[in-house]
Design a protein around this motif. Structure first.
Motif, PDB file in Angstrom:
ATOM      1  N   MET A 183      -2.954   3.091  10.925  1.00  0.00           N
ATOM      2  CA  MET A 183      -2.898   4.569  11.394  1.00  0.00           C
ATOM      3  C   MET A 183      -3.723   5.446  10.748  1.00  0.00           C
ATOM      4  O   MET A 183      -4.002   6.518  10.940  1.00  0.00           O
ATOM      5  N   GLY A 184      -4.559   5.013   9.632  1.00  0.00           N
ATOM      6  CA  GLY A 184      -5.606   5.872   9.058  1.00  0.00           C
ATOM      7  C   GLY A 184      -5.503   6.290   7.440  1.00  0.00           C
ATOM      8  O   GLY A 184      -6.376   6.263   6.890  1.00  0.00           O
ATOM      9  N   ASN A 241       7.511  -1.668   6.185  1.00  0.00           N
ATOM     10  CA  ASN A 241       7.186  -1.964   5.002  1.00  0.00           C
ATOM     11  C   ASN A 241       7.394  -0.481   4.122  1.00  0.00           C
ATOM     12  O   ASN A 241       7.879   0.038   2.965  1.00  0.00           O
ATOM     13  N   THR A 294      -4.473   5.044   4.698  1.00  0.00           N
ATOM     14  CA  THR A 294      -4.796   4.001   3.494  1.00  0.00           C
ATOM     15  C   THR A 294      -6.270   4.061   3.470  1.00  0.00           C
ATOM     16  O   THR A 294      -7.175   4.174   2.517  1.00  0.00           O
ATOM     17  N   GLU A 295      -6.840   3.997   4.939  1.00  0.00           N
ATOM     18  CA  GLU A 295      -8.335   3.692   5.025  1.00  0.00           C
ATOM     19  C   GLU A 295      -8.958   5.043   4.753  1.00  0.00           C
ATOM     20  O   GLU A 295      -9.839   5.074   4.057  1.00  0.00           O
ATOM     21  N   THR A 352      -2.892  -5.405   1.220  1.00  0.00           N
ATOM     22  CA  THR A 352      -2.026  -4.366   1.357  1.00  0.00           C
ATOM     23  C   THR A 352      -0.464  -4.512   1.146  1.00  0.00           C
ATOM     24  O   THR A 352       0.385  -3.597   1.306  1.00  0.00           O
ATOM     25  N   ASN A 387       0.972  -1.288   0.031  1.00  0.00           N
ATOM     26  CA  ASN A 387       0.034  -0.178   0.198  1.00  0.00           C
ATOM     27  C   ASN A 387       0.671   1.383  -0.010  1.00  0.00           C
ATOM     28  O   ASN A 387       0.418   2.335  -0.603  1.00  0.00           O
ATOM     29  N   LYS A 388       2.076   1.347   0.749  1.00  0.00           N
ATOM     30  CA  LYS A 388       2.952   2.606   0.883  1.00  0.00           C
ATOM     31  C   LYS A 388       3.353   3.039  -0.752  1.00  0.00           C
ATOM     32  O   LYS A 388       3.838   3.957  -0.656  1.00  0.00           O
TER      33      LYS A 388
HETATM   34  C1  LIG Z   1       1.218  -4.005   4.534  1.00  0.00           C
HETATM   35  C2  LIG Z   1       0.718  -3.048   5.465  1.00  0.00           C
HETATM   36  N1  LIG Z   1      -0.856  -2.919   5.423  1.00  0.00           N
HETATM   37  C3  LIG Z   1      -1.420  -2.021   5.864  1.00  0.00           C
HETATM   38  C4  LIG Z   1      -0.941  -0.686   6.788  1.00  0.00           C
HETATM   39  C5  LIG Z   1      -1.535   0.252   7.202  1.00  0.00           C
HETATM   40  O1  LIG Z   1      -1.841   1.382   6.550  1.00  0.00           O
HETATM   41  P1  LIG Z   1      -1.932   2.779   7.183  1.00  0.00           P
HETATM   42  O2  LIG Z   1      -0.570   3.293   7.907  1.00  0.00           O
HETATM   43  O3  LIG Z   1      -2.229   3.742   6.156  1.00  0.00           O
HETATM   44  O4  LIG Z   1      -3.220   2.632   8.068  1.00  0.00           O
HETATM   45  C6  LIG Z   1       0.260  -0.960   6.464  1.00  0.00           C
HETATM   46  C7  LIG Z   1       1.314   0.130   7.354  1.00  0.00           C
HETATM   47  O5  LIG Z   1       2.565   0.455   7.109  1.00  0.00           O
HETATM   48  C8  LIG Z   1       1.191  -1.807   5.791  1.00  0.00           C
HETATM   49  O6  LIG Z   1       2.632  -1.815   6.019  1.00  0.00           O
END
Ligand SMILES: Cc1ncc(COP(=O)(O)O)c(C=O)c1O
Length: 334
Positions: A192-193, A81, A195-196, A316, A52-53
């Protein structure tokens, strides 16, 4: 309102080549008695082993390059990641990358840390400290580097990073339409929010007709909801666009699958990891995706997600972590 309108004018550097696959999970679906399970394979991207990142990095890189930065600075645990993908993106763009890790150096470089180093990042270990202190150290490094004439960009602004998943929502909606899949549920990890919130913002703009389930892998659902709703509002301010629906009308938060906390595996997550690998040839890792899949399978088993409602899990990524986690999960025994 088209999602493209909200994203136009946002600096972006393309790192993800084309839409990631929307794949039917037939054997997993048959195993749990469901009739339309799909995965949006954001673990399948060419650069840096994907995840996702990388979508967020398109917008972070866009800003960095617009500011003519020569060095990317990023911080995280040595299992991060985001750090690994920043290192890969920096390599691809010919930028320097410095990574600050808020832990002690492990005995060996493996998993994400191994990859960051192979991608040419300079990794520095600060020892154990909380995220606020780590951010202060990162800001201080940026200040020192700027003072000595190095143009730097700190990777990680959550609002800019969220733009990546505004784009992903549009991509998924188009793809589902092309494949004639009338999605009713989309499930992703709640952490952490960014992506969501980005995904919800994109869905709200596009008027997506499905429910979004966030399976908390880090915080209580009150905290997660607060993070997501705050970021959603900040996205409105950042893009100058306010969707006509709020996330509360189509999001469901689930805390039941968190277990003892962030990065603490649950037996159900380990079982989901094994089942999905054996039935679909698809890898998960214990921190984010296995808990999310475990949640999805349980919601189906309880009937909270109907067995005939087309349902998509967003994968993700994070696969390199699996190679450092396997021992702790008891999966390395022959
Ligand atoms: C594989 C993976 N999925 C989901 C997430 C969560 O993403 P977010 O920090 O945007 O909530 C992360 C965060 O590093 C991640 O590495």
């Amino acid at each position: 309102m088209p999602v493209e309108t909200a994203l136009s004018g946002q600096p972006r550097y393309r790192l993800v080549s084309g839409p990631t696959p929307l794949e039917r999970l037939e054997r997993l679906a048959a195993h749990v008695g469901h009739h339309g399970l799909y995965a949006k394979r954001d673990d399948c991207m060419a650069l840096g082993m994907g995840g996702n990142k990388l979508r967020s990095l398109e917008f972070w890189l866009g800003e960095a390059l617009a500011r003519q930065a020569e060095t990317l600075l990023v911080a995280g645990r040595s299992t991060s990641n985001q750090c690994r993908l920043t290192a890969a993106a920096a390599a691809k763009c010919g930028l320097r990358c410095i990574v600050l890790h808020n832990d002690d150096p492990p005995e060996r470089a493996e998993g994400n840390l191994l990859l960051s180093r192979l991608y040419g990042a300079e990794t520095r270990f600060l020892g154990s400290m909380d995220e606020d202190e780590r951010s202060r150290r990162l800001a201080k490094l940026a200040e020192q580097m700027e003072a000595s004439g190095h143009r730097c960009y700190i990777v990680g602004d959550p609002v800019v990073g969220a733009l990546g998943y505004v784009a992903c929502a549009a991509e998924l909606i188009t793809q589902a339409g092309e494949q004639d899949v009338a999605l009713e549920n989309v499930i992703l990890p709640g952490s952490m929010g960014p992506t969501e919130a980005g995904f919800l913002f994109g869905c709200a703009l596009a008027g997506a007709p499905f429910r979004v389930h966030l399976v908390s892998v880090e915080y209580s659902i009150d905290r997660l909801a607060q993070l997501v709703e705050d970021l959603f509002e900040r996205l409105c301010a950042h893009t100058g666009v306010t969707p006509s629906v709020t996330p509360s009308s189509f999001v469901r938060y689930h805390e039941r699958y968190l277990g003892a906390g962030y990065d603490m595996p649950t037996p159900e997550a380990i079982s989901a990891l094994e089942t999905v690998a054996a039935l679909e040839g698809m890898l998960l890792e214990a921190t984010y995706t296995a808990k999310t899949f475990a949640g999805a399978l349980d919601l189906i088993a309880r009937g909270e997600i109907s067995s005939d409602a087309p349902t998509c899990l967003i994968h993700t990524g994070g696969i390199p972590s699996l190679f450092t986690q396997a021992g702790g999960l008891g999966l390395d025994r022959l």
